[in-house]
Design a protein around this motif. Structure first.
Motif, PDB file in Angstrom:
ATOM      1  N   HIS A 162       0.855  -1.187   0.000  1.00 36.20           N
ATOM      2  CA  HIS A 162       0.000   0.000   0.000  1.00 36.20           C
ATOM      3  C   HIS A 162       0.892   1.239   0.000  1.00 36.20           C
ATOM      4  CE1 HIS A 162      -2.563   3.201   1.690  1.00 36.20           C
ATOM      5  NE2 HIS A 162      -3.579   2.541   1.137  1.00 36.20           N
ATOM      6  N   ILE A 163       0.651   2.178  -0.921  1.00 36.36           N
ATOM      7  CA  ILE A 163       1.546   3.313  -1.131  1.00 36.36           C
ATOM      8  C   ILE A 163       0.832   4.624  -0.825  1.00 36.36           C
ATOM      9  CG2 ILE A 163       3.040   4.507  -2.778  1.00 36.36           C
ATOM     10  CD1 ILE A 163       2.965   1.895  -4.472  1.00 36.36           C
ATOM     11  N   ALA A 164       1.429   5.410   0.055  1.00 37.08           N
ATOM     12  CA  ALA A 164       0.937   6.753   0.360  1.00 37.08           C
ATOM     13  C   ALA A 164       2.026   7.775   0.033  1.00 37.08           C
ATOM     14  CB  ALA A 164       0.527   6.867   1.825  1.00 37.08           C
ATOM     15  N   ILE A 165       1.604   9.021  -0.155  1.00 37.51           N
ATOM     16  CA  ILE A 165       2.565  10.084  -0.455  1.00 37.51           C
ATOM     17  C   ILE A 165       2.121  11.377   0.208  1.00 37.51           C
ATOM     18  CG2 ILE A 165       1.425  10.906  -2.574  1.00 37.51           C
ATOM     19  CD1 ILE A 165       4.242  11.195  -3.820  1.00 37.51           C
ATOM     20  N   GLU A 166       3.088  12.167   0.639  1.00 35.77           N
ATOM     21  CA  GLU A 166       2.866  13.544   1.067  1.00 35.77           C
ATOM     22  C   GLU A 166       3.551  14.439   0.043  1.00 35.77           C
ATOM     23  OE1 GLU A 166       2.490  14.035   5.685  1.00 35.77           O
ATOM     24  OE2 GLU A 166       4.344  12.956   5.267  1.00 35.77           O
ATOM     25  N   THR A 167       2.785  15.243  -0.667  1.00 32.83           N
ATOM     26  CA  THR A 167       3.348  16.049  -1.742  1.00 32.83           C
ATOM     27  C   THR A 167       2.717  17.438  -1.768  1.00 32.83           C
ATOM     28  OG1 THR A 167       3.665  16.229  -4.153  1.00 32.83           O
ATOM     29  CG2 THR A 167       1.692  15.071  -3.392  1.00 32.83           C
ATOM     30  N   TYR A 182       0.346   5.513  -9.336  1.00 29.21           N
ATOM     31  CA  TYR A 182       0.810   4.406  -8.495  1.00 29.21           C
ATOM     32  C   TYR A 182       0.408   4.573  -7.028  1.00 29.21           C
ATOM     33  CZ  TYR A 182       3.838   3.530 -12.519  1.00 29.21           C
ATOM     34  OH  TYR A 182       4.312   3.297 -13.787  1.00 29.21           O
ATOM     35  N   ILE A 183      -0.236   5.689  -6.696  1.00 33.68           N
ATOM     36  CA  ILE A 183      -0.489   6.043  -5.297  1.00 33.68           C
ATOM     37  C   ILE A 183      -1.888   5.619  -4.863  1.00 33.68           C
ATOM     38  CG2 ILE A 183      -0.579   7.948  -3.660  1.00 33.68           C
ATOM     39  CD1 ILE A 183       2.219   7.397  -4.828  1.00 33.68           C
ATOM     40  N   ASP A 184      -1.967   5.031  -3.657  1.00 37.83           N
ATOM     41  CA  ASP A 184      -3.251   4.618  -3.090  1.00 37.83           C
ATOM     42  C   ASP A 184      -3.853   5.677  -2.168  1.00 37.83           C
ATOM     43  OD1 ASP A 184      -3.160   1.836  -4.125  1.00 37.83           O
ATOM     44  OD2 ASP A 184      -1.433   1.667  -2.766  1.00 37.83           O
ATOM     45  N   ASN A 212      -3.477  21.120 -10.251  1.00 33.46           N
ATOM     46  CA  ASN A 212      -3.144  19.691 -10.219  1.00 33.46           C
ATOM     47  C   ASN A 212      -4.146  18.896  -9.396  1.00 33.46           C
ATOM     48  OD1 ASN A 212      -0.925  19.462 -11.919  1.00 33.46           O
ATOM     49  ND2 ASN A 212       0.543  20.014 -10.324  1.00 33.46           N
ATOM     50  N   ILE A 213      -4.650  19.487  -8.319  1.00 25.84           N
ATOM     51  CA  ILE A 213      -5.679  18.793  -7.532  1.00 25.84           C
ATOM     52  C   ILE A 213      -6.929  18.593  -8.382  1.00 25.84           C
ATOM     53  CG2 ILE A 213      -7.207  18.989  -5.536  1.00 25.84           C
ATOM     54  CD1 ILE A 213      -4.937  20.503  -4.114  1.00 25.84           C
ATOM     55  N   ARG A 214      -7.323  19.621  -9.125  1.00 23.90           N
ATOM     56  CA  ARG A 214      -8.475  19.493 -10.017  1.00 23.90           C
ATOM     57  C   ARG A 214      -8.216  18.437 -11.095  1.00 23.90           C
ATOM     58  NH1 ARG A 214      -7.962  25.280  -9.757  1.00 23.90           N
ATOM     59  NH2 ARG A 214      -9.500  26.168  -8.313  1.00 23.90           N
ATOM     60  N   ALA A 215      -7.017  18.448 -11.668  1.00 29.53           N
ATOM     61  CA  ALA A 215      -6.675  17.480 -12.712  1.00 29.53           C
ATOM     62  C   ALA A 215      -6.701  16.059 -12.163  1.00 29.53           C
ATOM     63  CB  ALA A 215      -5.296  17.802 -13.290  1.00 29.53           C
ATOM     64  N   LEU A 216      -6.254  15.880 -10.927  1.00 34.15           N
ATOM     65  CA  LEU A 216      -6.290  14.552 -10.315  1.00 34.15           C
ATOM     66  C   LEU A 216      -7.728  14.091 -10.138  1.00 34.15           C
ATOM     67  CD1 LEU A 216      -4.646  12.259  -8.974  1.00 34.15           C
ATOM     68  CD2 LEU A 216      -4.887  13.502  -6.809  1.00 34.15           C
ATOM     69  N   LYS A 217      -8.580  14.992  -9.698  1.00 32.15           N
ATOM     70  CA  LYS A 217      -9.996  14.674  -9.518  1.00 32.15           C
ATOM     71  C   LYS A 217     -10.636  14.266 -10.842  1.00 32.15           C
ATOM     72  CE  LYS A 217     -14.324  16.813  -7.942  1.00 32.15           C
ATOM     73  NZ  LYS A 217     -14.940  18.058  -7.405  1.00 32.15           N
ATOM     74  N   GLN A 218     -10.286  14.967 -11.912  1.00 30.44           N
ATOM     75  CA  GLN A 218     -10.875  14.713 -13.224  1.00 30.44           C
ATOM     76  C   GLN A 218     -10.267  13.507 -13.931  1.00 30.44           C
ATOM     77  OE1 GLN A 218     -10.236  18.468 -15.161  1.00 30.44           O
ATOM     78  NE2 GLN A 218     -11.615  19.583 -13.769  1.00 30.44           N
ATOM     79  N   TRP A 221      -8.741   9.042 -10.973  1.00 27.80           N
ATOM     80  CA  TRP A 221      -7.884   8.385  -9.985  1.00 27.80           C
ATOM     81  C   TRP A 221      -8.726   7.747  -8.882  1.00 27.80           C
ATOM     82  CZ3 TRP A 221      -6.273  10.380  -4.892  1.00 27.80           C
ATOM     83  CH2 TRP A 221      -5.193   9.680  -4.328  1.00 27.80           C
ATOM     84  N   LYS A 222      -8.381   6.520  -8.497  1.00 28.57           N
ATOM     85  CA  LYS A 222      -9.200   5.742  -7.559  1.00 28.57           C
ATOM     86  C   LYS A 222      -8.697   5.785  -6.120  1.00 28.57           C
ATOM     87  CE  LYS A 222     -11.792   4.303 -10.943  1.00 28.57           C
ATOM     88  NZ  LYS A 222     -13.154   4.856 -11.105  1.00 28.57           N
ATOM     89  N   GLY A 223      -7.610   6.513  -5.875  1.00 29.41           N
ATOM     90  CA  GLY A 223      -7.069   6.551  -4.521  1.00 29.41           C
ATOM     91  C   GLY A 223      -7.840   7.481  -3.608  1.00 29.41           C
ATOM     92  N   ARG A 224      -7.365   7.604  -2.377  1.00 25.86           N
ATOM     93  CA  ARG A 224      -7.976   8.504  -1.405  1.00 25.86           C
ATOM     94  C   ARG A 224      -7.095   9.735  -1.248  1.00 25.86           C
ATOM     95  NH1 ARG A 224      -8.907   7.774   5.159  1.00 25.86           N
ATOM     96  NH2 ARG A 224      -9.855   9.828   5.458  1.00 25.86           N
ATOM     97  N   LEU A 225      -7.688  10.911  -1.353  1.00 29.67           N
ATOM     98  CA  LEU A 225      -6.965  12.164  -1.211  1.00 29.67           C
ATOM     99  C   LEU A 225      -7.418  12.885   0.054  1.00 29.67           C
ATOM    100  CD1 LEU A 225      -5.134  14.457  -2.233  1.00 29.67           C
ATOM    101  CD2 LEU A 225      -7.077  15.280  -3.587  1.00 29.67           C
TER     102      LEU A 225
END
Length: 248
Positions: A162-167, A182-184, A212-218, A221-225
């Motif tokens: 399971h992969i998490a990131i702080e960015t 690649y991020i969950d 970028n947050i909007r682009a990720l939403k659109q 992406w199936k991960g949790r933000l």
């Protein structure tokens, strides 16, 4: 696998950097310079020196570091503790002062890893994570080391980690979305909703981050933000900033 990454700390049994028990990998390099940063040593990409003056025994007559510094970056005036010229120090690669210092006042705070070396450490920690833990990449900002990070993420994915990131998300969109596939689980901080105030506190505006947050939403992406905002007294703790938070 030939990419190499610069990492300043690896913490096992972390419980604050994502779900469950995790191993947190702190990578160097960051596009922001937040005034309140907890890890300012992570801003610089690559190996560098740390000087803990409180541990230095200069007042007991110790000056062994002066004789081995190849760039003459360390100097000492009579009756004064050593001073480090960081502009000279950044040109050093071997840091012989760290080997000779008997009190560990001088330490190299970054180590270079191959992706396979890092994956071996993560394999070691498998049994401590439980059913919902894993690895979190933090920093600095791990996306700064894009190529190395992608290699490690692919290895983690093959191992079912399971992969998490702080960015900060302050990267070109293509690079940001390339990593996020690649991020969950992701933490992204927006320090202030006013771009000029954001820049005053972090050295960059917030437009790219929000885009970028909007682009990720659109992107589907199936991960949790998890969107966060560190509360800094006198900087972003106003009612107006709270009302404007995250209009995405």
């Amino acid at each position: 696998m030939d990419a190499r990454g610069h990492i300043f700390d690896i913490q096992s049994f972390s419980v604050h950097d994502g779900p469950g028990c995790r191993t947190t990998v702190f990578m160097t390099g960051c596009p922001l310079q937040c005034r309140w940063c907890a890890n300012p040593e992570s801003w610089i990409y690559g190996k560098h020196l740390m000087f803990a003056q409180a541990s230095c025994k200069w007042d007991k007559g110790c000056d062994v570091c002066l004789s081995v510094c190849p760039t003459s970056a360390i100097t000492m005036e009579p009756g004064q503790p050593p001073q480090v010229d960081w502009n000279k120090c950044k040109d050093c690669h071997d840091f012989p002062c760290t080997s000779i210092c008997p009190n560990r006042a001088l330490k190299q705070c970054v180590r270079e890893y191959t992706s396979e070396e890092l994956l071996q450490i993560l394999r070691r920690d498998f049994s401590s994570w439980g059913s919902n833990g894993g690895v979190t990449f933090s920093g600095g900002d791990p996306i700064t080391q894009h190529d190395f990070l992608i290699e490690v993420l692919k290895g983690c994915q093959k191992l079912g980690i399971h992969i998490a990131i702080e960015t900060s998300a302050h990267f070109p969109r293509e690079k940001f979305l390339d990593v996020m596939q690649y991020i969950d689980f992701a933490f992204i901080d927006v320090k202030n909703m006013d771009s000029e105030a954001h820049k005053a506190g972090t050295s960059v505006g917030n437009e790219l981050i929000l885009d970028n947050i909007r682009a990720l939403k659109q992107s589907g992406w199936k991960g949790r933000l998890v969107l966060r905002q560190p509360t800094i007294c006198g900087y972003n703790d106003s009612e107006e900033n709270a009302k404007n938070s995250f209009p995405l």
